[in-house]
Design a protein around this motif. Structure first.
Motif, PDB file in Angstrom:
ATOM      1  N   LEU A 135       0.815  -1.216   0.000  1.00  0.00           N
ATOM      2  CA  LEU A 135       0.000   0.000   0.000  1.00  0.00           C
ATOM      3  C   LEU A 135       0.850   1.269   0.000  1.00  0.00           C
ATOM      4  O   LEU A 135       0.469   2.261  -0.625  1.00  0.00           O
ATOM      5  CB  LEU A 135      -0.959  -0.008   1.186  1.00  0.00           C
ATOM      6  N   ALA A 136       1.993   1.241   0.661  1.00  0.00           N
ATOM      7  CA  ALA A 136       2.858   2.427   0.675  1.00  0.00           C
ATOM      8  C   ALA A 136       3.339   2.747  -0.735  1.00  0.00           C
ATOM      9  O   ALA A 136       3.343   3.906  -1.150  1.00  0.00           O
ATOM     10  CB  ALA A 136       4.045   2.208   1.613  1.00  0.00           C
ATOM     11  N   SER A 137       3.724   1.732  -1.493  1.00  0.00           N
ATOM     12  CA  SER A 137       4.186   1.955  -2.859  1.00  0.00           C
ATOM     13  C   SER A 137       3.033   2.416  -3.750  1.00  0.00           C
ATOM     14  O   SER A 137       3.221   3.280  -4.617  1.00  0.00           O
ATOM     15  CB  SER A 137       4.828   0.687  -3.409  1.00  0.00           C
ATOM     16  N   CYS A 138       1.861   1.864  -3.548  1.00  0.00           N
ATOM     17  CA  CYS A 138       0.686   2.320  -4.308  1.00  0.00           C
ATOM     18  C   CYS A 138       0.430   3.801  -4.050  1.00  0.00           C
ATOM     19  O   CYS A 138       0.154   4.568  -4.974  1.00  0.00           O
ATOM     20  CB  CYS A 138      -0.545   1.495  -3.943  1.00  0.00           C
ATOM     21  N   ARG A 139       0.556   4.231  -2.793  1.00  0.00           N
ATOM     22  CA  ARG A 139       0.351   5.644  -2.445  1.00  0.00           C
ATOM     23  C   ARG A 139       1.403   6.528  -3.103  1.00  0.00           C
ATOM     24  O   ARG A 139       1.094   7.627  -3.567  1.00  0.00           O
ATOM     25  CB  ARG A 139       0.355   5.839  -0.932  1.00  0.00           C
ATOM     26  N   ARG A 147      -2.412   6.547 -11.987  1.00  0.00           N
ATOM     27  CA  ARG A 147      -3.777   6.110 -11.707  1.00  0.00           C
ATOM     28  C   ARG A 147      -3.853   4.604 -11.868  1.00  0.00           C
ATOM     29  O   ARG A 147      -3.324   4.038 -12.829  1.00  0.00           O
ATOM     30  CB  ARG A 147      -4.785   6.776 -12.664  1.00  0.00           C
ATOM     31  N   TRP A 148      -4.534   3.961 -10.913  1.00  0.00           N
ATOM     32  CA  TRP A 148      -4.725   2.517 -10.937  1.00  0.00           C
ATOM     33  C   TRP A 148      -5.537   2.135 -12.172  1.00  0.00           C
ATOM     34  O   TRP A 148      -6.540   2.791 -12.488  1.00  0.00           O
ATOM     35  CB  TRP A 148      -5.443   2.079  -9.673  1.00  0.00           C
ATOM     36  N   VAL A 149      -5.107   1.111 -12.880  1.00  0.00           N
ATOM     37  CA  VAL A 149      -5.819   0.621 -14.061  1.00  0.00           C
ATOM     38  C   VAL A 149      -6.525  -0.685 -13.729  1.00  0.00           C
ATOM     39  O   VAL A 149      -7.735  -0.798 -13.878  1.00  0.00           O
ATOM     40  CB  VAL A 149      -4.861   0.437 -15.268  1.00  0.00           C
ATOM     41  N   SER A 161      -0.085  -8.361 -10.194  1.00  0.00           N
ATOM     42  CA  SER A 161       0.442  -7.021  -9.999  1.00  0.00           C
ATOM     43  C   SER A 161      -0.652  -5.989 -10.217  1.00  0.00           C
ATOM     44  O   SER A 161      -1.485  -6.134 -11.117  1.00  0.00           O
ATOM     45  CB  SER A 161       1.568  -6.745 -11.013  1.00  0.00           C
ATOM     46  N   ALA A 162      -0.624  -4.944  -9.400  1.00  0.00           N
ATOM     47  CA  ALA A 162      -1.461  -3.781  -9.647  1.00  0.00           C
ATOM     48  C   ALA A 162      -0.786  -3.000 -10.780  1.00  0.00           C
ATOM     49  O   ALA A 162       0.417  -2.748 -10.732  1.00  0.00           O
ATOM     50  CB  ALA A 162      -1.588  -2.930  -8.405  1.00  0.00           C
ATOM     51  N   TYR A 163      -1.563  -2.659 -11.783  1.00  0.00           N
ATOM     52  CA  TYR A 163      -1.049  -1.972 -12.972  1.00  0.00           C
ATOM     53  C   TYR A 163      -1.528  -0.528 -12.937  1.00  0.00           C
ATOM     54  O   TYR A 163      -2.725  -0.261 -12.819  1.00  0.00           O
ATOM     55  CB  TYR A 163      -1.543  -2.675 -14.236  1.00  0.00           C
ATOM     56  N   TYR A 164      -0.575   0.404 -13.018  1.00  0.00           N
ATOM     57  CA  TYR A 164      -0.850   1.834 -12.985  1.00  0.00           C
ATOM     58  C   TYR A 164      -0.320   2.479 -14.259  1.00  0.00           C
ATOM     59  O   TYR A 164       0.631   1.988 -14.874  1.00  0.00           O
ATOM     60  CB  TYR A 164      -0.123   2.506 -11.812  1.00  0.00           C
ATOM     61  N   CYS A 165      -0.905   3.612 -14.638  1.00  0.00           N
ATOM     62  CA  CYS A 165      -0.396   4.419 -15.751  1.00  0.00           C
ATOM     63  C   CYS A 165      -0.437   5.895 -15.359  1.00  0.00           C
ATOM     64  O   CYS A 165      -1.292   6.324 -14.598  1.00  0.00           O
ATOM     65  CB  CYS A 165      -1.220   4.212 -17.028  1.00  0.00           C
TER      66      CYS A 165
END
Length: 166
Positions: A135-139, A147-149, A161-165
């Motif tokens: 969660l820290a890295s997501c923040r 933005r989370w995809v 993996s959570a994928y962000y762009c």
């Protein structure tokens, strides 16, 4: 030196960074959050630098850069850009030694790398992948404009993996 922020410098890695890379790749947080790279000796760390980091500089003009606080020669992390065949866009990545977590280094370095990716390399879209439990890295990603995809199971990866762009 590749980049400079108010508190940090980012530079290309070299064989002299083998001890730091060995420590980073074997840190429990790295293994849990990113994965076990199987690097256990200084020679293997030098090989990792050559085959994974320096080859990216040669092939793409970018890669993971060594992060050091200004005025200190000690490396505290890696942050940079990676071209992965399994992703449609260049990936922004970072990893820091655990004793430097919580000091804002990841956000500062990653924000500078994102600006560099756009300004110097002309990348309109940059991706990031992260363990969804981190969660820290997501923040950090969200604070610098990602933005989370979605959640993706990437080929060759053990966990989704959570994928962000951005």
């Amino acid at each position: 030196m590749i980049l400079e922020t108010p508190r940090l410098t980012l530079r290309e890695a070299g064989a002299e960074d083998a001890a730091f890379v060995l420590d980073l790749l074997n840190a429990p947080g790295f293994i849990q959050g990113i994965g076990d790279r199987g690097v256990r000796t200084l020679d293997e760390a030098r090989g990792y630098i050559e085959t994974r980091i320096l080859s990216s500089y040669r092939d793409h003009g970018f890669g993971m850069w060594v992060v050091t606080p200004k005025g200190e020669g000690q490396a505290v992390g890696l942050c940079g850009l990676v071209r992965r065949e399994i992703l449609p866009h260049v990936d922004l990545g970072y990893a820091f030694l655990e004793r430097y977590w919580g000091q804002g280094y990841a956000q500062e370095a990653a924000g500078a790398v994102l600006a560099h990716a756009r300004g110097v390399f002309g990348l309109a879209t940059v991706a990031a992948i992260v363990n969804p439990d981190n969660l820290a890295s997501c923040r950090v990603l969200e604070k610098i404009g990602f933005r989370w995809v979605d959640i993706r199971q990437l080929e060759g990866w053990d966990q989704p993996s959570a994928y962000y762009c951005a």
